[in-house]
Scaffold this active site. Structure first.
Site, PDB file in Angstrom:
ATOM      1  N   ASP A 118       0.867  -1.181   0.000  1.00  0.00           N
ATOM      2  CA  ASP A 118       0.000   0.000   0.000  1.00  0.00           C
ATOM      3  C   ASP A 118       0.903   1.229   0.000  1.00  0.00           C
ATOM      4  O   ASP A 118       2.101   1.134   0.285  1.00  0.00           O
ATOM      5  CB  ASP A 118      -0.902  -0.004   1.242  1.00  0.00           C
ATOM      6  CG  ASP A 118      -1.796   1.232   1.283  1.00  0.00           C
ATOM      7  OD1 ASP A 118      -2.417   1.550   0.250  1.00  0.00           O
ATOM      8  OD2 ASP A 118      -1.861   1.908   2.340  1.00  0.00           O
ATOM      9  N   SER A 119       0.311   2.378  -0.257  1.00  0.00           N
ATOM     10  CA  SER A 119       1.080   3.619  -0.176  1.00  0.00           C
ATOM     11  C   SER A 119       1.516   3.886   1.270  1.00  0.00           C
ATOM     12  O   SER A 119       2.405   4.687   1.495  1.00  0.00           O
ATOM     13  CB  SER A 119       0.234   4.782  -0.683  1.00  0.00           C
ATOM     14  OG  SER A 119      -0.977   4.840   0.042  1.00  0.00           O
ATOM     15  N   CYS A 167      -3.547  -0.996  -2.234  1.00  0.00           N
ATOM     16  CA  CYS A 167      -3.803   0.428  -2.474  1.00  0.00           C
ATOM     17  C   CYS A 167      -4.767   0.597  -3.652  1.00  0.00           C
ATOM     18  O   CYS A 167      -4.489   0.137  -4.761  1.00  0.00           O
ATOM     19  CB  CYS A 167      -2.472   1.113  -2.787  1.00  0.00           C
ATOM     20  SG  CYS A 167      -2.638   2.878  -3.065  1.00  0.00           S
ATOM     21  N   GLU A 190      -6.207   9.033   9.608  1.00  0.00           N
ATOM     22  CA  GLU A 190      -4.872   8.849  10.211  1.00  0.00           C
ATOM     23  C   GLU A 190      -4.732   9.644  11.505  1.00  0.00           C
ATOM     24  O   GLU A 190      -3.972   9.286  12.395  1.00  0.00           O
ATOM     25  CB  GLU A 190      -3.783   9.215   9.201  1.00  0.00           C
ATOM     26  CG  GLU A 190      -3.794   8.217   8.067  1.00  0.00           C
ATOM     27  CD  GLU A 190      -2.511   8.124   7.279  1.00  0.00           C
ATOM     28  OE1 GLU A 190      -1.526   8.791   7.627  1.00  0.00           O
ATOM     29  OE2 GLU A 190      -2.511   7.371   6.293  1.00  0.00           O
ATOM     30  N   CYS A 218     -11.230   3.201  -1.161  1.00  0.00           N
ATOM     31  CA  CYS A 218      -9.972   3.685  -0.587  1.00  0.00           C
ATOM     32  C   CYS A 218      -9.703   2.896   0.683  1.00  0.00           C
ATOM     33  O   CYS A 218     -10.640   2.593   1.437  1.00  0.00           O
ATOM     34  CB  CYS A 218     -10.083   5.174  -0.282  1.00  0.00           C
ATOM     35  SG  CYS A 218      -8.627   5.841   0.547  1.00  0.00           S
ATOM     36  N   HIS A 269      -8.617   3.603   3.534  1.00  0.00           N
ATOM     37  CA  HIS A 269      -8.904   4.169   4.860  1.00  0.00           C
ATOM     38  C   HIS A 269     -10.398   4.182   5.212  1.00  0.00           C
ATOM     39  O   HIS A 269     -10.748   4.295   6.381  1.00  0.00           O
ATOM     40  CB  HIS A 269      -8.412   5.615   4.922  1.00  0.00           C
ATOM     41  CG  HIS A 269      -6.919   5.753   4.918  1.00  0.00           C
ATOM     42  ND1 HIS A 269      -6.139   5.284   3.886  1.00  0.00           N
ATOM     43  CD2 HIS A 269      -6.070   6.309   5.809  1.00  0.00           C
ATOM     44  CE1 HIS A 269      -4.864   5.559   4.144  1.00  0.00           C
ATOM     45  NE2 HIS A 269      -4.794   6.173   5.299  1.00  0.00           N
TER      46      HIS A 269
HETATM   47  N1  DGL Z   1      -3.968   3.826  -0.019  1.00  0.00           N
HETATM   48  C1  DGL Z   1      -4.579   4.877  -0.806  1.00  0.00           C
HETATM   49  C2  DGL Z   1      -5.772   4.297  -1.567  1.00  0.00           C
HETATM   50  O1  DGL Z   1      -6.348   3.301  -1.207  1.00  0.00           O
HETATM   51  C3  DGL Z   1      -5.019   6.051   0.058  1.00  0.00           C
HETATM   52  C4  DGL Z   1      -3.873   6.872   0.620  1.00  0.00           C
HETATM   53  C5  DGL Z   1      -3.058   7.584  -0.439  1.00  0.00           C
HETATM   54  O2  DGL Z   1      -3.569   8.479  -1.143  1.00  0.00           O
HETATM   55  O3  DGL Z   1      -1.898   7.218  -0.587  1.00  0.00           O
HETATM   56  O4  DGL Z   1      -6.147   4.851  -2.574  1.00  0.00           O
END
Ligand code: DGL
Length: 266
Positions: free
Chosen positions: A12-13, A75, A154, A186, A188
Site C-alpha cells: 500500500d502507499s 492500495c 490517520e 480507498c 482508509h
Molecule cells: N492507499 C490509498 C488508496 O487506497 C489512500 C492513501 C493515499 O492516497 O496514498 O487509494
C-alpha cells in the site's frame, strides 16, 4: 521451498492497506504475509499516473524479491492506475482491489445506482466505473473524490463532529442521486463506516473492497492449489519511513498485530 509455503506480498502507499491485510488474515489465517507500506512517499492519491506507476512497480519488485506466491495490491490508487503494468512484471498472480470491490457493489445493488468514493487519482482514472459497467452495463455510477478523509482517519478522527460534517459534505451529491450502494474505494474508508451509515441511512448498502479482495485472494489460491492448510500464519511489516508512526497509527487499523516494522531505503 514448496510454493504453498511461500508468503503473500501486500503493498500500500502507507498504513491504510492494513484494512486489506486485516480482511486477509481473517479469511486466510494460515498464510504468512509480508506487508510493505511506502510511508516515505504517500499519499499516492494526489500524484500523477506516471509517479504512482513507478512507485507501485518498485514496491512490487521489493516484494517479488522475497519469493512471494501472490501479490495483493491493497492500495486502491495503485490498483486503479498501475495494475496491468504490475502484472507484466511477473508470472506470480497479482490481485488488486478494483475488480473484487466492483463485483461486490454490483451484487449488493438492486437499483443499479452505485456511488463510488476514493482518492482523486482513483476517481480520475475511471477504473471503478469501467469495472462496474463491465459487469452491469446499465449501472448508473456516481463518483466523488474525498481527499480529506485519508488524513482524518490517520488523525484518529473517525467519529467526531468534524469527520461527520466532512463526510456529509462529500456524500451530499451521491445521496441526492438516490444511490442504493456506496463502494468504499480507498483503504482508509472502512474505518469511517459508522459515519457513512449515519449520513446515508440504513437503506444504502456500504461495500468495502477490502473484504471483497480477501475473498478473491482466497478463491484464487484455492484454484491454483496454493492455499496453506494451518491456522497460525505470520505477518511482517516493512516501511520506507517512520516505522514508529506506522506502528502507532497502524494499531488503529489492525490492533497489536503490528508490533514493529523494518525501515527499508528508498
Ligand atoms: N492507499 C490509498 C488508496 O487506497 C489512500 C492513501 C493515499 O492516497 O496514498 O487509494
Amino acid at each position: 521451498m514448496d510454493n504453498r509455503s511461500r508468503p503473500i506480498g501486500v503493498f500500500d502507499s502507507g498504513i491504510g492497506g492494513l484494512t486489506v491485510l486485516r480482511a486477509l488474515i481473517a479469511t486466510l489465517p494460515g498464510e504468512d504475509f509480508i506487508y510493505l507500506g511506502d510511508t516515505a512517499r504517500l499519499p499516492y492519491g494526489t500524484k500523477s499516473k506516471e509517479v504512482i506507476s513507478r512507485y507501485s512497480r518498485e514496491n512490487s519488485e521489493f516484494l517479488l524479491a522475497k519469493g512471494i506466491k501472490m501479490l495483493v495490491v491493497a492500495c486502491n490508487t495503485s490498483s486503479a492506475v498501475a495494475l496491468t503494468e504490475i502484472s507484466r512484471l511477473t508470472i506470480v498472480p497479482v490481485i488488486g482491489v478494483i475488480e473484487p470491490g466492483a463485483s461486490a457493489a454490483v451484487k449488493a445493488s438492486r437499483s443499479g445506482k452505485i456511488g463510488v468514493i476514493g482518492t482523486e487519482a482513483t476517481i480520475a482514472s475511471g477504473a471503478y466505473t469501467r469495472a462496474i459497467q463491465a459487469l452491469r452495463p446499465r449501472a448508473e455510477i456516481y463518483t466523488r473524490a474525498c481527499p480529506l478523509l485519508v488524513p482524518l482517519v490517520e488523525e484518529g478522527w473517525t467519529d467526531n463532529d468534524i469527520a461527520e460534517r466532512t463526510v456529509a459534505f462529500y456524500l451530499e451529491s451521491l445521496r441526492q442521486s438516490g444511490i442504493d450502494t456506496l463502494l468504499l474505494g480507498c483503504t482508509h474508508y472502512p474505518l469511517l463506516r459508522g459515519l457513512f451509515e449515519r449520513v446515508l441511512g440504513t437503506r444504502v448498502s456500504i461495500v468495502d473492497s477490502a473484504a471483497a479482495t480477501a475473498a478473491a485472494v482466497s478463491r484464487r489460491l484455492g484454484e491454483l492449489n496454493l492455499r496453506r492448510a494451518r491456522s497460525n500464519g505470520s505477518q511482517s511489516f516493512f516501511v520506507t519511513e517512520s516505522p514508529d508512526r506506522f506502528v502507532r497509527v497502524g494499531r488503529r487499523f489492525i490492533g497489536d498485530r503490528v508490533e514493529s516494522a523494518v525501515r527499508i531505503d528508498r
